[in-house]
Each structure stands twice: as C-alpha cells, then as structure tokens.
Design an enzyme around this catalytic site. Structure first.
Site, PDB file in Angstrom:
ATOM      1  N   GLY A 175      26.723  35.748  54.453  1.00 61.93           N
ATOM      2  CA  GLY A 175      26.265  35.422  53.116  1.00 61.93           C
ATOM      3  C   GLY A 175      26.865  34.121  52.639  1.00 61.93           C
ATOM      4  N   ASP A 215      34.103  39.425  38.327  1.00 58.40           N
ATOM      5  CA  ASP A 215      32.708  39.321  38.768  1.00 58.40           C
ATOM      6  C   ASP A 215      32.308  40.563  39.556  1.00 58.40           C
ATOM      7  OD1 ASP A 215      30.705  37.107  40.842  1.00 58.40           O
ATOM      8  OD2 ASP A 215      30.219  38.095  38.945  1.00 58.40           O
TER       9      ASP A 215
END
Length: 734
Positions: free
Chosen positions: A433, A556
C-alpha cells in the site's frame, strides 16, 4: 621424425591445459580472488557454506553471504558486505581480506575462527561494522584497528582475546558500539580513552579480568544509552562520582567486582536499583540494604543513620528526643516522596505507568491495565542488538545492487529477531500500500519469514538523534494488539521501519471487500469475530493511551490500519508515524522510482495520476477538522466509536447510507446522526444492524450494548467521551 612429433604432442596438450586453467583463474575479479583466500583458510570439513564460491565466476556477487554494489569509477560491482555468520566454519581469518577496499560490513559471528585478528585486515579502509563475536580468536587488539575512519560497530565478545585495553582506542572517534565482553582482557583501563569517544552509545567490558579503579573520565560518555556493563571484573576502589554525570537513561551493571565505599547518590545513581551493585562486599549505602556505619572502607565524613543514632544516644531529655523524632519523620517523609517521584518518572520512561488512581487520574478505585503492561525498550545487549543485525550498514543487495546516498544503520530493536541487512537486500518484495505515511512492502526474508517494510522518506539527515528517539519510543510498545516494530534503518537518504507482517489484511478489506469500496451488502464477519476485533482494538488503543511511555495518540484510527491475523486478532498499526514524517521532512509517497536504497529490490511506485479531491476523513472527530488542531486521545475515542458503528451497521462513514443518497460535507456525522436518530425514533434494531449480527444466539442484547458504547464514544463534546480504558472495560463485560 614422426616419433619426435608424437612425443611433442603430450607436452603441447599439457601447456594448453595449463593456459586454460590460468585463463579460468584470471576470469574472477580481484575481490573474488581475495575472498577465495577465506575459503582456503577454512577447513574443508566445515566449508559446506562456501560451496558456491566458485573460481570460474566472473564476480563473487552471487556467492552465499556476499553483498555487492556498483561504485562510481568502477566497471564491476564491488564487495561491500560479507556475512557468513553461524555457519560452523573452522579456520583462521586471512589477511588478504584487507584487499577489499570497499568492504563495509564483516560478520563472522558464531563460528570457530581461531588465531589472532590480522593487522592487515584493517587495510579495508571502508569498514564500519565488524562482528566477530562467538569465535575462538586470541591475541591482542591489532594496533591498526582505529585507523579505520568510519568504524562504528565493533563486537568482539565471547572470544579469547587478551592484553590490556589499548589507549589507541581513543582514535576510534566514530565508534558507536564497543562490545568486548567475555574475553581475557586484563590490567587497568588507562585514562584518556573515553573523552574522545563522543559518539559511543553502548559499552560492554563485562566478564574480563580488568582491575584497578574505574576511570573518572568514563562519565564523559554523553551519548551513552542502555547499560554501562563493567560487571564480573576485578575493579577496586570507590565508584567515581563522575558516573552520575552520564545520561539519566543509562543503567549501571557493576556486579561482581571489588568496589568499596558508599554508592554515590548524585545524577544517574538515583535511577539505579540494588542489583546494579551486587556482590561487591565492601559497598554500602542506598540502594543496597547495607548501612555505611562502622564501615572502615567508607572513609571519613560519613554520617551515621539518624534513626540508629537516636537509639544509641544516652541521657537526652525527653523533649529533645521528641523534637529529633519529629524532624527525622519529616525528613524520612520527604525522602520517601522524592524516591516515589523518581520511581514513577523512571517507570514512565520505561514504557509502563499502570497503577491506581493516583497515576491515572479520575475516581477509579482500582488501577487500569487488565491486559499486560509490558514495559519496553530492551537494555544492555538488546537495546541495539548487534547480535541480530544491529550494526547496520547501507549496502546494496545482489550482484547489481545500487545504493544512493551515504552510510546507514540497521538496528534490531527486538533481541529475538534474527535479521541481517543482506537478507533485506536480497529478499523478494511486494507493494502492499501507499499513503502519506509512506510506501509499505511485504518482504520475504531468506528463512521464509515475511516482514512489513515502510519507507518513510529521504530527508531529515540533520535530525538523526530525534529520529532515533522517536523510533525507540515506538519500539518500546509491546502489546498483543499492537503491531511490533522489530528494526529500523536510518541513512541520510533513506529511513525504513521493519515490523511484523500481519497476514490477513485489514478490517476495511474484511468489512468492505478487497476493493475497499463502500459495502451496502451483508459482510461475512460473524458477530463473535467482530466483537473479538472490537475488544482487541480497544485494549491496544487503551494501552497506547495509558501504558505507553509517551501516552501515544494515534490520531488517525480507521479500519485500514486495524490489521488482522489468520485468527482475526486485531493489530493497531501506523501509530507514531506522523511525528517521524515530520522529522524526515518530506512525503515518502511522492518519491519517485530512482535507484533508491535497495537498488530496485523494492519496487518504488511511480507518482500517482491526478486524482479528484479526497473526501473528509469520516473517522475524525469534529474538533479534529479545525485548522491547526493538535491530536488528543479523545480524537482516538471518537474514531474508535465510528469504527464500532461501521462494524455494527456494515455501512462506511465515507460512503452511502440509508440516510441519504449521497454524502456531502461532514460525512461522518451523517452516519453517527443516522444511528442516533434511529435510537431517538425507537426504530427496530434490525433496520440499522447488519442482518448477520442478529442470527447468533444472544447477539441482539450484545449488539445493543456495543451500540451504547459506540454512541458514548461519538459524543460531539470531547469532554463527555469516556477514556479508552473505560471503553475497553465496558466491552470486556459484553
């Protein structure tokens, strides 16, 4: 005449064969010829690990244990690393290895090399990491050792080296780790060595035969960290007060010596426990349980314990006795408060602060951390574990490897993590990713063990100590629901984090499918699995908030950074990275392909095409969207609440929901408000919940309880939201 011609033929064939052999030998480049001297120096019966070292090859770059890189000005790749550790090799170290002028890392640990270390070895002037521990080497330290201008890591422990500690070690000014433990070094340590070693971080002289006093100037090692290990020697005299000037994070190991007098009480000594001074019969004072009274070795001017002195005084008036007792009580109370303060400060720095309400605050009757509060950063031989690849070295991998930039360090944080840099360089890598927090690769090491490697970026070369401090703080985290950082690599032009690879994707994929598109259909995760994921994530996040050394804020949290293993156990990832990205000073995901650190072994992505503006992060708390807002733990609580709602409803806060045909503005509040409105209107639970959650026995009651937890977490007012420890406790009751 014919006979003469025939008699000439065998000689011609012999000459031709000799020429072919000579030509075959010449085909190997000079670096390969120097390496063949090592193969010749090893007993044939133990040389199986070098079986592919073939003189018919053009270069040695494909040989086992050899790393090469292209050097500017050289047509062929040159040898920069030799790693033949723990191969049961029996032989001597040949001096011809000194001809490898580009050799940076030499790792022979765990073999049976004997004889002395050849002085000519240090003609290899690029050497910066030498690991020869766990052999049978003898003799003294070679005089030319410190002619190496870049020497950073030297581990010669567990050999039979002897002689005094030479004063020329003061010339090794770049040295960061000096490990000479478990040898036969002897004599007094001369003054003048340690003031010159300004970069020294680890010093281990334990289990030798050193005698005399501990040098006063050892207190000038201002970069020292971990443990100063002088144990199991014959040091005499008093402990120098100057050792108290070492950094407060340094631990002492002075056991099993002949030290005398009172343990100093200044500076770093206030952080030491009694085990640091055990088996020194003539030591006394705090923290040892031995009074310095009547100890002839303490010296003049020592005041005896007031509590003992009172009991021995005769003829004092009762009023005076009471006054003295009160004064003593006040003094003891003050000392106790100081000790408690120091104790908790130290506990905080070690990565765990779990106690009762006095530490955590609030009105809790009991302390929190039902999960283990595993304190963290390894000290001594595991803090920067040179035995497991902790010496570093920025070398390119494979025969055609290219490294851009300067030297670097690969540091193993976890002692049990057997990891060598050249394994990373040769490993297969796959992109997992890419985001603003870096590109992540799956890298399969030579032993088949996969790890995750995150590339942070190329900047921050001026902030090395700050970067290392942050990484070490992350490395202290040890919890079964938090991804473990195993090692890191730092170089001026590259920063990498190596962590456990979690094998079963992330929660986002599990909920929405591999495409990460918002799902409006029933997912396959059962209620029991989702509840397990929720509980584990809550425990991990509460640990970061309450028990980690810096009381981490994730900032986050969302399903994509809640990773799952094959048993669907959750692992929180990506915490602490925002600070590291700030230090590196650039966005790693924007870096282009280029040669890079690993010479193409890790496939850097091309810059992404233009994409439409991203939607607002649907997991962020309302207050998190204000310009300049600083992350708080209540942000994480809100984000966790949204994750719970997504697991309960099967609806993404960043996609469509039954509340509206499309999301706009603060999309996360549409999901939260939709759920709240459903409860206000007393709608049927089946209208809001993923239907699969209602199929399990007793699930309805449990689902309702988790809904209430999620709604408490997503209160608009952050002050009303519970702490994560409370959230975790409530989920554990479900």
């Amino acid at each position: 005449m014919l006979c003469q011609k025939l008699s000439f033929l065998p000689a011609a064939f012999l000459l031709l064969n000799l020429c072919l052999q000579i030509n075959s030998g010449v085909s190997l480049n000079p670096d390969g010829l120097s390496l063949l001297s090592l193969k010749s120096a090893v007993d044939a019966a133990t040389s199986a690990a070098l079986s592919d070292w073939n003189e018919d090859d053009a270069t040695p770059c494909r040989w086992s244990g050899i790393s090469c890189m292209n050097i500017s000005g050289s047509d062929d790749p040159r040898v920069v690393g030799i790693s033949v550790a723990a191969k049961n090799l029996h032989g001597y170290i040949p001096s011809e290895l000194g001809n490898l002028i580009y050799l940076r890392r030499l790792n022979f640990h765990g073999n049976s090399f004997y004889g002395s270390i050849p002085d000519q070895l240090f003609n290899a002037s690029s050497l910066h990491s030498i690991f020869l521990y766990g052999n049978n080497l003898s003799g003294s330290l070679p005089p030319s050792l410190c002619t190496l201008p870049r020497l950073q890591n030297l581990d010669l422990s567990s050999n039979s080296l002897s002689g005094p500690l030479p004063k020329f070690l003061s010339n090794c000014r770049q040295l960061q780790r000096l490990i000479l433990s478990r040898n036969d070094f002897s004599g007094e340590i001369p003054d003048g060595i340690f003031p010159e070693l300004a970069n020294l971080e680890q010093l281990d002289l334990s289990a030798n035969n050193f005698n005399g006093s501990i040098p006063n100037d050892m207190g000038e090692l201002k970069s020292l960290s971990g443990t100063l290990n002088l144990s199991f020697n014959h040091f005499t005299g008093k402990i120098p007060n100057t050792l108290g000037e070492l950094p407060l994070t340094v631990s002492f190991d002075l056991r099993n010596n002949d030290l005398i007098g009172e343990v100093p009480q200044t500076g770093s000594f206030s952080n030491q426990g009694p085990t640091a001074f055990l088996n020194n019969p003539n030591l006394c004072g705090f923290p040892l349980q031995k009074s310095c009274k009547n100890n002839s070795n303490v010296g003049p001017g020592v005041v005896e314990s007031s509590s003992q002195g009172i009991s021995e005084r005769k003829g004092l008036k009762p009023g005076l006795i009471i006054l003295i007792s009160v004064a003593d009580a006040v003094g003891v109370a003050l000392i106790g408060l100081v000790i408690i303060y120091i104790y908790w400060k130290r506990k905080d720095s070690q990565g765990c602060s779990c106690t009762g309400k006095g530490k955590l605050g609030g009105n809790e009757k009991t302390g929190f951390c039902s999960f283990p509060c595993m304190s963290g950063f390894p000290s001594n031989d595991s803090e920067v574990d040179s035995e497991k690849g902790g010496g570093g070295g920025g070398v390119g991998g494979g025969g055609s490897g290219v490294m851009s930039g300067g030297e670097g360090d690969l540091v193993a944080i976890d002692k049990g993590f057997n990891f060598e840099l050249d394994e990373l360089l040769r490993a297969s890598a796959y992109v997992l990713g890419k985001s603003g927090l870096g590109i992540v690769y799956k890298v399969v090491l030579g032993n088949g063990v996969p790890v995750a490697v995150r590339r942070l970026g190329e900047g921050g070369e001026q902030r090395y100590k700050e970067f290392v401090a942050e990484v070490q703080a992350i490395g202290r985290i040890k919890h079964p629901n938090v991804v473990k950082l195993r090692a890191y690599y730092w170089a001026p032009d590259e920063k990498l984090l190596i962590s456990d690879f979690i094998s079963n994707g992330n929660l986002a994929s599990a909920l929405r499918g591999k495409t990460s598109q918002p799902s409006t259909t029933t997912t396959t995760l059962s209620w029991s699995t989702r509840l397990k994921i929720a509980k584990g994530t809550a425990r991990g996040l509460a640990y970061l908030h309450e028990c980690s050394p810096r009381k981490f804020v994730h900032g986050d949290l969302k399903p994509s950074n809640i990773l799952l293993d094959n048993e669907s156990q959750p692992f929180i990832s990506d915490f602490g990275l925002n600070r590291l990205i700030t230090i590196t000073g650039n966005n790693p995901s924007s870096s282009s392909g280029g040669g890079g650190f690993i010479g193409g072994a890790l496939p850097y992505l091309n810059p992404p095409p233009h994409q439409p503006e991203k939607k607002v992060n649907g997991y962020r708390a309302p207050e998190a969207r204000a310009a300049g807002a600083r992350p708080t733990q209540k942000w994480d609580v809100y984000s966790f609440g949204v994750v719970l709602l997504e697991m309960l409803t099967g609806k993404s806060p960043e996609g469509s929901s039954p509340a509206s045909s499309s999301f706009s503005g603060e999309v996360v509040q549409d999901l939260v408000r939709w759920v709240r409105k459903g409860f206000e209107e007393e709608r049927a639970l089946s209208d809001m919940v993923d239907p699969i959650l209602l199929q399990e026995v007793h699930a309805k009651k449990e689902v309702l309880a988790v809904f209430h937890v999620a709604l408490a977490c997503t209160e608009v007012d952050p002050e009303i939201r519970p702490r994560m420890k409370t959230v975790s406790e409530n989920l554990d009751k479900v």
